[in-house]
Design a protein around this motif. Structure first.
Motif, PDB file in Angstrom:
ATOM      1  N   LEU A 197      13.512 -90.970 -43.017  1.00 51.46           N
ATOM      2  CA  LEU A 197      14.830 -91.591 -43.217  1.00 51.46           C
ATOM      3  C   LEU A 197      15.862 -90.831 -42.396  1.00 51.46           C
ATOM      4  O   LEU A 197      15.910 -89.607 -42.444  1.00 51.46           O
ATOM      5  N   VAL A 201      19.575 -92.462 -48.737  1.00 51.51           N
ATOM      6  CA  VAL A 201      19.679 -93.905 -48.996  1.00 51.51           C
ATOM      7  C   VAL A 201      19.857 -94.130 -50.495  1.00 51.51           C
ATOM      8  O   VAL A 201      19.117 -93.562 -51.309  1.00 51.51           O
ATOM      9  N   ASP A 205      22.553 -99.430 -50.609  1.00 54.76           N
ATOM     10  CA  ASP A 205      22.044 -99.709 -49.268  1.00 54.76           C
ATOM     11  C   ASP A 205      21.014-100.830 -49.300  1.00 54.76           C
ATOM     12  O   ASP A 205      20.859-101.572 -48.325  1.00 54.76           O
ATOM     13  N   LYS A 220      17.107 -87.873 -47.046  1.00 46.48           N
ATOM     14  CA  LYS A 220      16.967 -87.824 -45.607  1.00 46.48           C
ATOM     15  C   LYS A 220      15.724 -87.012 -45.232  1.00 46.48           C
ATOM     16  O   LYS A 220      15.427 -85.992 -45.842  1.00 46.48           O
ATOM     17  N   TYR A 233      11.583 -99.291 -48.583  1.00 54.13           N
ATOM     18  CA  TYR A 233      11.799 -98.705 -47.254  1.00 54.13           C
ATOM     19  C   TYR A 233      11.863 -99.798 -46.181  1.00 54.13           C
ATOM     20  O   TYR A 233      12.770 -99.796 -45.343  1.00 54.13           O
ATOM     21  N   ILE A 236      15.122-102.169 -46.535  1.00 53.25           N
ATOM     22  CA  ILE A 236      16.492-101.662 -46.371  1.00 53.25           C
ATOM     23  C   ILE A 236      17.052-102.086 -45.023  1.00 53.25           C
ATOM     24  O   ILE A 236      16.437-101.907 -43.977  1.00 53.25           O
ATOM     25  N   LEU A 240      22.195 -98.352 -42.848  1.00 55.33           N
ATOM     26  CA  LEU A 240      21.490 -97.554 -41.836  1.00 55.33           C
ATOM     27  C   LEU A 240      21.812 -98.122 -40.460  1.00 55.33           C
ATOM     28  O   LEU A 240      21.729 -99.350 -40.254  1.00 55.33           O
TER      29      LEU A 240
END
Length: 496
Positions: A197, A201, A205, A220, A233, A236, A240
């Motif tokens: 990442l 998150v 998000d 992160k 994952y 998302i 980002l």
């Protein structure tokens, strides 16, 4: 004194351990065979196939090589228990929010996955409806809508496959649809997938409609995810990079790279593939060509020699068109042409054909092997020789092409025969060009293919032979290999 009967009895006792061992071994083999058969039977009963009767009647012709094109669709359907993982309406049949075309080169040592952005404006060909009727062609429609045009789980995959064949000019050999449940189960069976990442998150998000930031979903950096976490994952998008689908595609490509690395690291063997197949088939929908456990596992086994570094991911050449995505031409056509010719994105010949001694290039495929089935062509005469048009029409119709128009060219110097083609039609144009040696390929936009006859066609001579155009560097430079660092190239736009 030992009787004869006693002697036989004693001898029988001495043999009994070997006899027992043999019987035990035989029982193990029998039970193992029965068990394996039972597993295959269970897998077969779990596999769902879609209606191949919904495929277009005008599909691209199959190429002469042993390459394969596999369309992989990630469905966001909420039905069949998927709403518990993704939320939303439990009756929603979904869209194809993730899709890529996997080209397995003929040498079975290279593979390229081309991601197709969900917002790409494409032409969606007629699609078969539950009542047997067909929809009308839709132009400038978002790609992910193709998956819902057919209105049913059985029909949607064929509609998307038709759209991909229309877009690429490539024949799709197999189509696989994975839903939320299947994806989550696969990641759990392999023991999790390593991801990275670019920043912390939070729940917001994943769901931008939340009023608050919510709980921390990911820290992160690198970590291993599976099940619901893995699904979060790859879903998302907001928060980002620039929050775009293009950035999400980059993270999905990184995830698939790690998944492939994990599967290959565990070893691609029937024993290791069975648990994967067991998990996948419960939520997979496939074309009839992959509709048995044996076919699925045999197909997976055929990929075992593809090196991680030679497994590449790219995104369809694109640009923003307002809030949507447009296909960039002729860059996209050059990419499809490279795949059809079994050339890798760096120009390597991955056809598996042996090169002639002395380094000479192979002669072109004889015209007798050209099939124009399903390809419409307009013929324009760019010379003063009236006999050229009937000659060209006869050659085209003899090979199955459908000649739609014959006329004089409005302006042409007549020195070269030119094959003009529209968006996504370069592969078909190259098929036409095989009947016109030395013809020049020219992208003009639009939706059709034109043959503009030049003087060399009268004598059968040729000008400089057409050579394949390289895949644009801006596409190749952005490619990911399955062995790349999982933390590299994760977003598009700000924060990348």
């Amino acid at each position: 004194m030992t009787t004869i009967r006693g002697a036989r009895t004693a001898k029988g006792r001495m043999r009994s351990p070997w006899r027992i061992a043999l019987l035990v071994a035989l029982a193990v083999v029998v039970l193992g065979t029965v068990g394996l058969g039972w597993i295959y039977l269970r897998l077969n009963s779990s596999i769902h196939t879609f209606d191949s009767g919904g495929l277009s009647k005008h599909r691209p012709t199959a190429g002469p090589s042993q390459s394969e094109n596999v369309l992989v669709i990630g469905s966001d359907a909420r039905n069949d228990g998927n709403s518990s993982l993704g939320g939303g309406d439990a009756n929603d049949i979904g869209r194809s929010d993730t899709a890529f075309l996997l080209h397995i080169y003929a040498d079975h040592k290279h593979a390229l996955a081309v991601s197709i952005p969900r917002d790409t404006l494409v032409t969606i060909p007629p699609c078969k409806l539950p009542d047997g009727s067909w929809t009308k062609t839709q132009t400038k429609t978002m790609f992910n809508a193709a998956f819902s045009v057919g209105q049913t789980d059985k029909g949607n995959p064929a509609c998307t496959q038709n759209a991909v064949e229309q877009l690429t000019g490539l024949r799709v050999d197999h189509t696989v649809v994975v839903d939320f449940k299947g994806f989550a189960a696969l990641t759990s069976v392999v023991g999790g997938v390593r991801v990275c990442l670019p920043q912390d998150v939070y729940e917001k998000d994943l769901d931008p409609n939340r009023a608050t930031l919510g709980n921390l979903l990911f820290k992160k950096g690198e970590q291993t995810v599976s099940g619901q976490q893995a699904l979060n994952y790859v879903r998302i998008r907001h928060g980002l990079g620039d929050g775009s689908d293009i950035g999400r595609i980059k993270r999905q490509q990184a995830f698939l790279s790690s998944l492939i690395k994990k599967v290959k690291g565990n070893g691609i063997t029937p024993t290791n593939l069975l648990p994967l197949a067991d998990a996948a088939t419960k939520s997979l929908t496939v074309d009839p060509g992959l509709g048995t456990a044996n076919k699925l596992i045999s197909f997976a086994m055929s990929l075992k020699d593809i090196d991680l570094h030679n497994t590449k991911f790219v995104t369809l050449p694109w640009r923003y068109a307002g809030e949507r995505v447009a296909v960039v031409e002729p860059d996209a056509s050059n990419l499809w042409a490279a795949l059809k010719a079994d050339r890798t994105i760096d120009g390597t010949d991955a056809s598996g054909r042996k090169q002639p001694q002395g380094g000479a290039s192979e002669s072109p495929t004889p015209t007798r092997n050209v099939s124009g089935a399903g390809i419409d062509v307009a013929v324009y005469n760019g010379t003063t020789m009236s006999s050229l048009t009937p000659k060209a029409v006869a050659a085209l119709t003899e090979h199955g092409f459908n000649v739609t128009v014959t006329a004089r060219a409005s302006s042409h110097d007549g020195t070269t025969t030119v094959i003009e083609y529209g968006a996504g039609l370069k592969p078909q144009a190259e098929t036409v060009a095989r009947l016109f040696p030395g013809a020049q390929l020219d992208f003009i936009g639009g939706l059709g293919i034109n043959v503009v006859l030049g003087a060399p066609y009268a004598t059968g001579s040729s000008s400089a032979p057409a050579t394949p155009t390289a895949v644009p560097s801006w596409v190749t430079d952005d490619a990911r290999s399955a062995d790349d660092d999982p933390c590299s190239n994760l977003t598009y736009g700000s924060g990348g």
